[in-house]
Design an enzyme around this catalytic site. Structure first.
Site, PDB file in Angstrom:
ATOM      1  NE  ARG B 212       0.005   6.385  -2.028  1.00 27.69           N
ATOM      2  CZ  ARG B 212       1.192   5.935  -2.400  1.00 27.69           C
ATOM      3  NH1 ARG B 212       2.048   6.741  -3.029  1.00 27.69           N
ATOM      4  NH2 ARG B 212       1.543   4.697  -2.168  1.00 27.69           N
ATOM      5  CB  CYS B 216       4.577   6.066  -6.399  1.00 25.77           C
ATOM      6  SG  CYS B 216       3.686   4.730  -5.572  1.00 25.77           S
TER       7      CYS B 216
END
Lengths: 109, 255
Positions: B212, B216
């Site tokens: 994750r 980003c």
């Protein structure tokens, strides 16, 4: 919950005759759409479940056709009326001779 | 099958001591930004797709699939009791190094099972991580603030506030300063890692916190830190510390 571990089917063990009960059928499958390419530009061939059926004592109670737009690990939630004790059979069929069958017994009071 | 495990999250008060970032009473899991359907998918394990990883994890725990060595079970016993609350305290700092939950699993693999370590983001590692994390479901995150841990938390905080990438953005600019506002069609979450590993519908699969975080980094067009790198580990430590006292939601579901 039931094995094999690539399916999770949830339904009540016992139901009253005439009662409507919920069935949840979750299956593990990548549902590769056939529209994607690898980083090298090679197309990834389609690999999806095409059909899901549920039979109750041999009689078909639910059928669904699946298409490439359906997500990985498809989940079906549907309802069925309890008639008599017996077996529910869940069958997922798809590309590359994919087939998973699961039997689940139910007691109707 | 346990039902309504997640009901506690909805009403749960997030109490914590010494937490950082957003003020305590304003901290919110991204669970609350999801549709009720997605919330239900997380709460009810009979429709949570992470269930498949949990089943795999349970099989691995019992030693199925690798007869070369003893199973996790032979030392730790039942995962439900021995691993209860364990993930709420990870990552740890041990002997001057960060030990993530994945790192701990691999440590056991190599040191006690004489098996090769799992690669990051592989199915077996995600399965075991998620099996262990799930045993802390509903418990409060409890990160150590020991003298040994603080330097890593501080370095993680520095990375969190460091502008990176072509878009020249830091984590904090979105997830602290603009949390709750919108980016395109979605709400910007506060970025609390309460539910990892998560089943992310966008990914169509289960993924780790590091995946994750790398996500980003792609988003701000930065060069991504490698899986297992010190930088990602420090960010993990900082983020978990920032979420101290919040409830573990593993296995989480996110859109």
């Amino acid at each position: 919950m039931s094995s094999p571990s690539n399916t999770v089917v949830t339904l009540p063990e016992k139901v009253r005759r005439g009662e409507v009960f919920e069935i949840r059928a979750l299956v593990r499958h990548e549902m590769e759409t056939g529209f994607r390419h690898t980083e090298q530009g090679v197309r990834v061939s389609r690999d999806i479940i095409r059909e899901f059926t549920c039979t109750y004592n041999g009689e078909e109670v639910f059928r669904a056709m699946l298409h490439p737009g359906i997500s990985a690990n498809p989940l079906f939630i549907f309802y069925c009326r309890a008639v008599k004790s017996g077996d529910l059979e869940f069958r997922w069929m798809g590309d590359n001779n994919y087939q998973t069958i699961l039997k689940h017994s139910i007691v109707v009071l | 099958m346990k039902r309504n495990v997640g009901a506690a999250f909805v009403t749960g008060l997030y109490l914590a001591a010494g937490a950082m970032g957003a003020p305590l009473d304003k901290r919110q899991s991204a669970y609350h930004l999801m549709s009720s359907e997605n919330q239900r998918m997380q709460d009810d394990l009979s429709i949570n797709p992470a269930m498949f990883w949990l089943l795999d994890g349970q099989a691995l725990w019992m030693g199925q699939g690798d007869a070369r060595s003893k199973a996790c079970f032979s030392c730790h016993g039942d995962v439900k009791t021995s691993m209860q609350g364990v993930s709420a305290g990870f990552p740890k700092v041990v002997h001057g190094r960060i030990l993530t939950l994945e790192g701990q699993i691999n440590h056991c693999r190599v040191e006690h099972q004489n098996l090769p370590a799992f690669e990051y983001e592989t199915r077996p590692l995600l399965s075991l991580t998620s099996l262990i994390a799930t045993q802390s479901r509903g418990m409060q995150i409890k990160m150590s603030e020991s003298r040994e841990a603080m330097p890593f938390i501080e370095r993680g905080r520095f990375l969190y506030h460091q502008r990176i990438g072509q878009l020249n953005l830091s984590c904090a600019q979105c997830h602290d300063d603009r949390a709750g506002q919108r980016l395109g069609g979605v709400s910007i979450p506060q970025g609390h890692p309460t539910g990892y590993p998560i089943y992310r519908i966008e990914w169509q699969t289960l993924g780790s916190l590091q995946r994750r975080l790398r996500n980003c980094m792609t988003g701000v067009r930065a060069e991504r830190y490698d899986f297992g790198s010190e930088e990602l580990q420090m960010l993990e430590v900082y983020l978990m510390h920032r979420a101290n006292g919040m409830r573990v939601e593993s296995p989480g579901v996110r859109p």
